[in-house]
Write an enzyme that holds these catalytic residues in place. Structure first.
Site, mmCIF file in Angstrom:
data_model
loop_
_atom_site.group_PDB
_atom_site.id
_atom_site.type_symbol
_atom_site.label_atom_id
_atom_site.label_comp_id
_atom_site.label_asym_id
_atom_site.label_seq_id
_atom_site.Cartn_x
_atom_site.Cartn_y
_atom_site.Cartn_z
ATOM 1 N N ASP A 1 0.833 -1.195 0.000
ATOM 2 C CA ASP A 1 0.000 0.000 0.000
ATOM 3 C C ASP A 1 0.875 1.255 0.000
ATOM 4 O OD1 ASP A 1 -2.678 1.331 0.504
ATOM 5 O OD2 ASP A 1 -1.596 1.977 2.292
ATOM 6 N N GLU B 1 1.772 -0.211 -5.052
ATOM 7 C CA GLU B 1 0.904 0.917 -5.356
ATOM 8 C C GLU B 1 1.852 2.113 -5.439
ATOM 9 O OE1 GLU B 1 -3.301 2.804 -3.825
ATOM 10 O OE2 GLU B 1 -1.809 2.274 -2.300
#
Length: 692
Positions: free
Chosen positions: A329, A366
């Protein structure tokens, strides 16, 4: 110091069972004393034993350690530093216990109540029977990812599960037959590392889980018993059963921030042990945190101590929990140095890249953070795959019918060579998706023109305002059959392009059955039927589910997934002899007013051609068809989203031959054709191949 405790040793970190007791070790540069607190129960008002560590006897460098005999699995414990009242979790703790009186904001007050604090639990990882299980090692070329939320997948009352299994790791196991029927090859689990459920607006809960309190412990609330020790084995059994079904497990991990928030936030662990080491602080005012994550703080991931913790954590999940990969993330936040500046060669990223334990593990970035650092296509490392936000946005805009989008399609359909063409790695560098947990579901992309986040209690100010969505004439649900027909067609268009485009396709839980979140594009705090998988949908939208299943089957039969060519993307595209067309062959229309594109791709081993025709206009369009290799090897129709089921999709064996030299593509429709370049079937290729 407690006379029954011995000096212990610095390694391994955490609480580890050895020699008839447990060795505790933690890193801290504190100038005060460190205390190990042992509790009989997580809800106790005070510890049963307090062991004060001696700086001379129980410290090696900055590692504080102690060996306590006769302490075994299930022992509840915590750390305390100096004169602070903060009850601190072990950063290497394998389980986290949450008391009944847990109160997030109590952990932000100076005078803390022990009964409100989370605590760590001693665990023994030996003795679990893996029955020969190992990570599957499936290549990216043969991977189809399904992002899901462990609780949300089975929490709905119509899941068919009792309250003891609904929303748990064990509950997910009962739904493996459904996942197998879809044909997906990997589940990407939204955060399952222990997190703070109270990190949400008052009256709501943190449902998504992007608020970690531990990097080593599975979230205990997802265990069917709720017990933090049981959660370890229940998680491992879930992984083992998914592997038995041929499905890999990828974890969405949050190593960019913690649940401790900003200066006024609660203290769970890292802040209390060594704030300056674990976080990126403002160089001008070290009392402030530099926030590149939107969550109040940023982990100092390239500090040597923090870097070791992150690598040790992913080693733990691979070695002890058998997971197959990780999605990092806001990975770009991990590329920043201790002053917050982006690094050209961040050590943590290269360490993960080159680690031999992780050599066969999927690593996905990401590649951005919320402070404007956008590294899509430039994220360092050769083996990192990247969530492709441009694929998402460009495909949404084209299918919606926006001007100026046709010229964007070649890159998105062909693995995004504009982003990844210089990479030495294989074709499958791009993780292709048009919907994920963050944003509209696929259904809501075609049902809502604007977000509806009022339930989040933030005045509808949270969540992105630009969704590139369309409501097809009615905002929200509609009983108009023509509107519903168009919406289903657009959903199939988005699914079809995602599942056939070069790269690694990812769909999110429920997209295959038109799951809705009622227009909420940021339901991080909605642990209710808004976000749960509705198990009536597989029957209600059986046509979309069938379309998804068939198209995944087709993808996994194509040469691009069958043959491990190992070619870089640009060389692969050169050998594939890609040709672009408009309505007329070899005459693509790249103008801003164009809404049509066709392309033909040959397999690199020369066995098959695929021809795609895309029409986002409001009228049918006749496309000229390229010549086939031989008259008795015609074009066959795999997909036509304008047709009703069962003609909308077919597998390679049953696909019907297409006569003539043109094909009419309906308004807002996508068509995929396939033709063999030579006949190896010995006459048993399904329906008659010769066109009269």
């Amino acid at each position: 110091m407690d006379r029954s405790a011995a000096a212990g040793r610095a390694y391994p970190l955490g609480a580890r069972r050895i020699d008839g007791g447990t060795n505790f070790s933690v890193w801290s540069r504190t100038k005060g004393a460190l205390e190990l607190l042992l509790f009989d129960d997580v809800d106790d008002a005070r510890p049963e034993r307090v062991i004060r560590l001696d700086r001379m006897r129980n410290r090696t460098a900055y590692y504080w350690h102690v060996f306590v005999p006769d302490v075994g699995q299930g022992q509840v414990y915590a750390w305390r530093v100096g004169d602070s009242s903060a009850i601190l979790l072990d950063p290497y703790g394998l389980a986290v216990a949450v008391p009944a009186a847990y109160d997030r904001m109590a952990e932000a007050r100076a005078d803390r109540d022990t009964r409100t604090a989370m605590k760590s639990v001693v665990c023994d990882l030996s003795g679990y029977d893996w029955e020969g299980d190992v990570p599957l090692g499936r290549p990216f070329a043969r991977t189809v990812i399904y992002e899901l939320h462990v609780r949300g997948f089975t929490a709905h009352p119509n899941s068919g599960l009792g309250p003891e299994l609904a929303g748990t790791y064990a509950g997910l196991v009962t739904k493996i037959p459904y996942l197998r029927s879809l044909g997906i090859t990997a589940v990407e689990l939204m955060p399952v590392l222990a997190f703070d459920p109270q990190d949400a607006p008052a009256g709501l809960v943190n449902y998504w889980g992007y608020s970690p309190v531990s990097f080593f412990a599975p979230h205990a609330a997802y265990a069917s018993t709720g017990d933090p020790v049981d959660a370890l084995n229940e998680f491992r059994t879930m992984v083992k059963e998914l592997h038995r079904a041929g499905i890999e497990v990828i974890l969405d991990v949050v190593f960019n921030h913690t649940a401790e928030d900003g200066p006024d936030g609660p203290t769970f662990c890292w802040r209390g042990l060594d704030n300056e080491t674990y976080y990126i602080l403002d160089p001008v005012n070290p009392a402030r945190y530099l926030d590149f994550t939107g969550c109040g703080n940023t982990i100092n991931a390239n500090n040597s101590v923090v870097r070791r913790m992150i690598v040790d954590a992913v080693h733990h999940w691979v070695d002890q929990m058998h997971v197959d990969g990780f999605r990092f993330d806001l990975a770009s936040a991990m590329t920043r140095d201790e002053r917050g500046a982006p690094m050209a060669d961040p050590p943590i990223i290269w360490e993960i890249e080159s680690d031999p334990v992780l050599a066969g593990t999927k690593v996905i970035a990401e590649a951005w953070d919320v402070a404007g650092l956008y590294q899509l296509g430039s994220f360092v490392g050769d083996r990192w795959r990247e969530w492709n936000g441009k694929f998402r946005d460009d495909l949404r805009r084209f299918v919606r019918g926006d001007r100026g989008t046709v010229a964007l399609l070649p890159n998105r359909l062909l693995g995004s060579p504009d982003l990844f063409g210089s990479r030495p790695a294989e074709v499958e560098h791009s993780i292709n998706f048009v919907a994920c947990h963050d944003g509209f579901t696929l259904n809501d992309l075609v049902c809502y023109a604007r977000k509806h986040n009022e339930a989040n209690l933030s005045g509808n100010t949270d969540g992105t305002d630009e969704n590139y969505s369309v409501n097809c004439g009615v905002e929200g649900p509609s009983d108009d059959p023509e509107i519903e027909r168009l919406r289903t067609r657009l959903v199939k268009n988005l699914l079809g392009i995602t599942l056939i485009a070069m790269g690694v396709p990812m769909i999110v839980m429920g997209d295959e059955v038109r799951r809705t979140q009622l227009g909420n594009n940021n339901p991080y705090c909605q642990d209710n039927e808004m976000t749960w998988f509705d198990w009536s949908l597989p029957d209600r939208h059986a046509d979309v589910r069938r379309f998804t299943e068939k198209l995944i089957d087709v993808r996994l039969e194509l040469d691009m997934t069958q043959v491990m060519h190992g070619l870089p993307l640009r060389e692969f595209l050169t050998r594939s002899l890609v040709q672009f067309h408009g309505c007329r062959l070899y005459q693509p229309d790249w103008s801003d007013d164009s809404h049509t594109l066709a392309l033909t791709v040959r397999s690199v081993i020369g066995t098959r051609m695929v021809h795609a025709m895309l029409n986002s206009s409001e009228a049918p369009v006749d496309f000229e068809l390229p010549d086939v290799a031989e008259p008795d090897l015609p074009w066959r129709r795999i997909v036509d989203t304008a047709l009703d089921p069962p003609d909308d999709v077919a597998d390679l064996a049953s696909a019907q031959p297409i006569p003539g030299t043109t094909y009419r593509v309906g308004a807002h429709a996508v068509v995929f054709l396939c033709a063999d370049l030579h006949d190896d079937s010995g006459g048993s290729r399904g329906p008659s191949a010769r066109i009269p």
